[in-house]
Structure formats: C-alpha cells, structure tokens
Write a protein that holds these residues in place. Sequence first.
Motif, PDB file in Angstrom:
ATOM      1  N   MET A   1     -36.380   4.677 -51.729  1.00 12.10           N
ATOM      2  CA  MET A   1     -36.402   3.357 -51.098  1.00 12.10           C
ATOM      3  C   MET A   1     -35.090   2.618 -51.345  1.00 12.10           C
ATOM      4  N   LEU A   2     -34.715   1.882 -50.326  1.00 13.58           N
ATOM      5  CA  LEU A   2     -33.507   1.070 -50.418  1.00 13.58           C
ATOM      6  C   LEU A   2     -33.727  -0.031 -51.452  1.00 13.58           C
ATOM      7  N   MET A   3     -32.720  -0.193 -52.303  1.00 15.20           N
ATOM      8  CA  MET A   3     -32.855  -1.209 -53.346  1.00 15.20           C
ATOM      9  C   MET A   3     -32.135  -2.488 -52.929  1.00 15.20           C
ATOM     10  N   PRO A   4     -32.727  -3.637 -53.202  1.00 15.04           N
ATOM     11  CA  PRO A   4     -32.020  -4.875 -52.858  1.00 15.04           C
ATOM     12  C   PRO A   4     -30.716  -4.984 -53.647  1.00 15.04           C
ATOM     13  N   ARG A   5     -29.714  -5.505 -52.981  1.00 17.45           N
ATOM     14  CA  ARG A   5     -28.384  -5.591 -53.614  1.00 17.45           C
ATOM     15  C   ARG A   5     -28.162  -6.948 -54.272  1.00 17.45           C
ATOM     16  N   LEU A   6     -27.440  -6.924 -55.364  1.00 17.77           N
ATOM     17  CA  LEU A   6     -27.041  -8.138 -56.068  1.00 17.77           C
ATOM     18  C   LEU A   6     -25.512  -8.200 -56.012  1.00 17.77           C
ATOM     19  N   ILE A   7     -24.987  -9.227 -55.360  1.00 22.93           N
ATOM     20  CA  ILE A   7     -23.567  -9.212 -54.991  1.00 22.93           C
ATOM     21  C   ILE A   7     -22.802 -10.421 -55.531  1.00 22.93           C
ATOM     22  N   PRO A   8     -21.752 -10.194 -56.318  1.00 26.31           N
ATOM     23  CA  PRO A   8     -20.885 -11.314 -56.683  1.00 26.31           C
ATOM     24  C   PRO A   8     -19.930 -11.662 -55.546  1.00 26.31           C
TER      25      PRO A   8
ATOM     26  N   ASP B   1     -43.710  -1.473 -38.530  1.00 29.20           N
ATOM     27  CA  ASP B   1     -44.086  -2.876 -38.674  1.00 29.20           C
ATOM     28  C   ASP B   1     -44.195  -3.227 -40.147  1.00 29.20           C
ATOM     29  N   PRO B   2     -43.329  -4.043 -40.712  1.00 30.75           N
ATOM     30  CA  PRO B   2     -42.165  -4.630 -40.053  1.00 30.75           C
ATOM     31  C   PRO B   2     -41.111  -3.561 -39.787  1.00 30.75           C
ATOM     32  N   PRO B   3     -40.232  -3.762 -38.800  1.00 28.12           N
ATOM     33  CA  PRO B   3     -39.223  -2.748 -38.502  1.00 28.12           C
ATOM     34  C   PRO B   3     -38.266  -2.564 -39.682  1.00 28.12           C
ATOM     35  N   TYR B   4     -37.833  -1.336 -39.898  1.00 25.08           N
ATOM     36  CA  TYR B   4     -36.832  -1.090 -40.926  1.00 25.08           C
ATOM     37  C   TYR B   4     -35.497  -1.593 -40.441  1.00 25.08           C
ATOM     38  N   ARG B   5     -34.802  -2.281 -41.298  1.00 25.00           N
ATOM     39  CA  ARG B   5     -33.515  -2.807 -40.881  1.00 25.00           C
ATOM     40  C   ARG B   5     -32.507  -1.669 -40.766  1.00 25.00           C
ATOM     41  N   VAL B   6     -31.867  -1.592 -39.624  1.00 29.92           N
ATOM     42  CA  VAL B   6     -30.829  -0.605 -39.368  1.00 29.92           C
ATOM     43  C   VAL B   6     -29.631  -1.381 -38.844  1.00 29.92           C
ATOM     44  N   PRO B   7     -28.398  -1.170 -39.333  1.00 30.63           N
ATOM     45  CA  PRO B   7     -27.994  -0.110 -40.246  1.00 30.63           C
ATOM     46  C   PRO B   7     -28.674  -0.143 -41.621  1.00 30.63           C
ATOM     47  N   HIS B   8     -28.829   1.043 -42.160  1.00 34.13           N
ATOM     48  CA  HIS B   8     -29.323   1.245 -43.519  1.00 34.13           C
ATOM     49  C   HIS B   8     -28.140   0.975 -44.440  1.00 34.13           C
TER      50      HIS B   8
ATOM     51  N   SER C   1     -26.405   4.152 -39.322  1.00 33.31           N
ATOM     52  CA  SER C   1     -27.537   3.918 -38.427  1.00 33.31           C
ATOM     53  C   SER C   1     -28.093   5.232 -37.871  1.00 33.31           C
ATOM     54  N   PHE C   2     -27.317   6.302 -38.000  1.00 35.09           N
ATOM     55  CA  PHE C   2     -27.731   7.608 -37.468  1.00 35.09           C
ATOM     56  C   PHE C   2     -27.839   8.611 -38.619  1.00 35.09           C
ATOM     57  N   VAL C   3     -28.640   9.650 -38.402  1.00 34.86           N
ATOM     58  CA  VAL C   3     -28.823  10.658 -39.454  1.00 34.86           C
ATOM     59  C   VAL C   3     -28.703  12.069 -38.904  1.00 34.86           C
ATOM     60  N   CYS C   4     -28.363  12.980 -39.785  1.00 37.74           N
ATOM     61  CA  CYS C   4     -28.251  14.393 -39.431  1.00 37.74           C
ATOM     62  C   CYS C   4     -29.609  15.061 -39.579  1.00 37.74           C
ATOM     63  N   GLN C   5     -29.867  15.943 -38.629  1.00 32.79           N
ATOM     64  CA  GLN C   5     -31.078  16.745 -38.709  1.00 32.79           C
ATOM     65  C   GLN C   5     -30.656  18.213 -38.588  1.00 32.79           C
TER      66      GLN C   5
ATOM     67  N   HIS D   1     -35.565   6.023 -45.828  1.00 32.34           N
ATOM     68  CA  HIS D   1     -35.491   4.664 -45.288  1.00 32.34           C
ATOM     69  C   HIS D   1     -36.277   4.663 -43.982  1.00 32.34           C
ATOM     70  N   GLY D   2     -37.528   4.303 -44.079  1.00 33.95           N
ATOM     71  CA  GLY D   2     -38.393   4.373 -42.909  1.00 33.95           C
ATOM     72  C   GLY D   2     -38.870   5.787 -42.630  1.00 33.95           C
ATOM     73  N   GLU D   3     -38.134   6.761 -43.119  1.00 32.36           N
ATOM     74  CA  GLU D   3     -38.485   8.176 -42.996  1.00 32.36           C
ATOM     75  C   GLU D   3     -37.650   8.924 -44.036  1.00 32.36           C
ATOM     76  N   ARG D   4     -38.075  10.134 -44.341  1.00 30.29           N
ATOM     77  CA  ARG D   4     -37.305  10.963 -45.253  1.00 30.29           C
ATOM     78  C   ARG D   4     -36.215  11.647 -44.428  1.00 30.29           C
TER      79      ARG D   4
END
Lengths: 261, 210
Positions: free
Chosen positions: A1-8, B116-123, B152-156, B169-172
């Motif tokens: 999972m993406l981790m929230p960032r803490l940014i100075p 839902d909620p949509p994953y924010r992209v770009p990751h 925003s894009f991934v390799c498969q 991120h929303g998927e493996r």
Amino acid sequence: MLMPRLIPVLLLMNGQLVRSETFTTHQIIGDPLHEVARFNEWKVDELIYLDISRTAGLAQGRRDSGNRAYADAMEVLEAVASHCFMPLTWGGHVTSLDQVRDIFKRGADKVAINTAAFETPELITQVSKRFGAQAMVVSIDVRQTEDGYEVMTRGGREPTGRDPVSWAKEAEDRGAGEILLQSLNRDGRGTGYDVALIEQVSQAVTIPVIACSGVGVYEHYAKGLKAGADAVAAANIWHFKELADRGGKRALQRAGFDVRM
Amino acid sequence: MTIAIIDYGMGNLTSVRNAFAHLGADVVVSHDPGVLRAAKGVVLPGVGAFGEGMAHLQELGLAQLLKDEIAGQHRPLLGICLGMQLLLDDSAEHGQHKGLGIVPGKVRRLAPPPHDPPYRVPHVGWNHVEASKTEGLFKGLPENEAFYFVHSFVCQPERPDDAAGWSEHGERFVCALEHGSVWAAQFHPEKSHKAGLALLTNWLEFVASC
C-alpha cells in the motif's frame, strides 16, 4: 500500500533560507544547504524547495554570515540536487517551458508553478505533455475571507476572485499531476491545517493533494490526511524541532497511518 | 568500468547521474551510439510519455542498438521508470505505441476504474516492494522495503519469470523486471535514499561480473 508522505518545505528568499508567517513576515534561518543535508540523513520522504524572493534571479547571500553566496536561485538548486537522493520539487518564479527544462536539467524532479499556472494555464498542459503529469505540481495559495475561499497569486498579494475548488479541477484537467495547497491565513501560525479547505479540494480532484500551512505540533499532520490529503507538508516545524521527521512519523503511526520509518 | 546513461530528451537524468557518481561509478551521459557500445553497462532512464520516448530513441538510432547490440548480446541494461516500460512490446498510453520489444509484454494504465473511492493516479509516493527473487536487484535488501514511485502506467510482462518485484496500488502489479541481462525498476532507485542506492549497487556488481 502507498504510504502517506511527510514533506518538509524549505523557503528560499534572496539566497537565504527563511521561515514565513502569513506570507508577510520572513525570518532568516541560514544557509540553503544545511537543512537539505540533515533531511537526507533522516531519509525524509521528499523535499519541496520554494524560492519566494520578491524578485526573480537575485541571490544576495550575506557575505558576513560565512555562508556561501550563490549567484542565483538556480545555483542553489544545483547544489541542493547534488546532495539529494529523494524526490525534489522546485518552485518559485517559474514562468516558461524553457525555465522548466533548465530546472529539471539541474536536478529537480518536479516543478511547482503558482502564478504563471493561473495567468497562463496553457503552461500546465505544456509542461505536462513535455515532462509528464507527475512532474507538474500546481501550487495554490488560498486566502479565507468572510465570503469564503479565494485563490491568491503573486506570493499571496494578488486576489483572483477564483474559488480554489474550481481552480484545482481546472488544473487537473489541464494536466497537473499534484496540487500543493497552501493557506495564507494558516501560514506560520502553528494552529493546524485548514481542514475544510483540504477536504473540499481533495474531494474535487483525483490527483494527489499535498496539504501545507499551519502545522504547529506533530498531531496536526494526521488531521490533514484524514481530511483527504495524500501528503502532508510543513515548513517551520522542521526548523525548530530536533528529529522532526521521526517525531512527525511517530505521531502519524499513533494516529493509525502506515508511514515509511 | 564505464556506465552510460542514455540521454534521449526524456526527463531528469541529473538525479540518476548524481546517484551513480555518489556510488563511485565512472558515469557518462550520452546518446552517441559509439559511447553506448563501449560502455560496460547501459542505463535507460526516463520520465514522460511512452510514444514520445520511443520516437526519440528511434530518431537517435538507438532503438535497434538497444535491442540487437545491448540486450541481444546479453550486455547489462537497466531500465528505470519509463525506461522500464519502453523495454516491452507495446503500450496503450495515449493510443497504441510499439516499444523496444526486448521483454515480452505490454504496458497499460495502472488501477483502472471502477474503484470506489478511485485510486489516485499518478501513483506518487513511497510504496512497499515485495521481491520475488533473492538474487539480483533486491539482493541483501530487507523484505518489503519501500521505494519511491511516480507513474500512471504499468508493465505486464508475459512471462511470470521476468517479474523481479511486485507492488500494490489498487491492484498488484510488477514493479521490477529481470530478463537475462536486462533489469528494470518502475520506481526510482535514484530517489529512494539508501534502499535505492543499495539496489543500484547490486546492479553495478552485476555489471562488473559480466
């Protein structure tokens, strides 16, 4: 999972590192590089460096301070980038694609554009197309009045009459990859983020929002994330506390967030 | 031992160069075919759009060189971010574009809706990486180390064996490749502090052993 960032966030003014309060009071902290070295040692998530000098190009490093004087802000950027093995966003006085190219060439990864993005929004699209959306951070300064929120440009001096939510949406549509959201009222006050503002903007866009302005204690960070921000930033707290990265991350962990330690 | 970073007008090469220089590598930034041929290891970095990246490589006469003379002759090639995606057959970013065709597979958008909620992209940000190989890129690194991503894009990749690391991120999705002498990372090791520098060190050791 993406981790929230803490940014100075580091603020550069005429070649000196400064702290800021409500965008009007600025106090010199010192050499523009010392803090970067510290942040690198602490392995912070990311760094945002903004040149908030009133006039572009000037450095005027104080000769009596014993600090190195840089010819201009671009020299500072180059020196910062060579020490920086973390993502670096550079902003301030960016008005053209050529300048953006130069900023990346000197080692920044993203560029933050505020006034020029508002006045010539085609620039957002140009940067995004040429360098990718991820490199284009639109910085939005907001003032709260009795009538609500208003976008301000030119270092917080120029009212635009524009609502931050509609501007953030337009910025996203035009190709911004992130929004850096600052509040003039909260800047340097240490009273916490403007949670309502963060909520409104985060809900309006699907790109990441970086919350900034107002952090006075580490516990404020979690409120920014809960309001919907993807990353939480602050400036002053990083200067006046030891081990500000650890302290901030621990507070986020206590609030239940998975952060990078 | 010279490491050549390919300069094809796509994004920030300075940080990649700074990282290799910090590790003591003899590094050169170039798009001169002669320089790339002479290098012991070649790095294909890059940030930006796939189609434009491929067009630049072709204009510079480097697409064929990378496929035939570098990858084709089992010489070390490291792709980073867009440089990883370009290694594959094709991409669906802003239309269909042919890639270098070095690693079989395709590139597609990350975590497509509905969510839902949509994953924010770009990751964007630090995410955990699960290494699927103990040797190679992730040798000696702690399990689930965090690296910095911006994409925003991934390799498969077609062959499961080519995947060296996974993230979520929303998927493996596959975030690192090891396909013979061709290695790649979707994240930015040059921006991932000590973990990233350790990964680049692993690659430099591999280059030295070739």
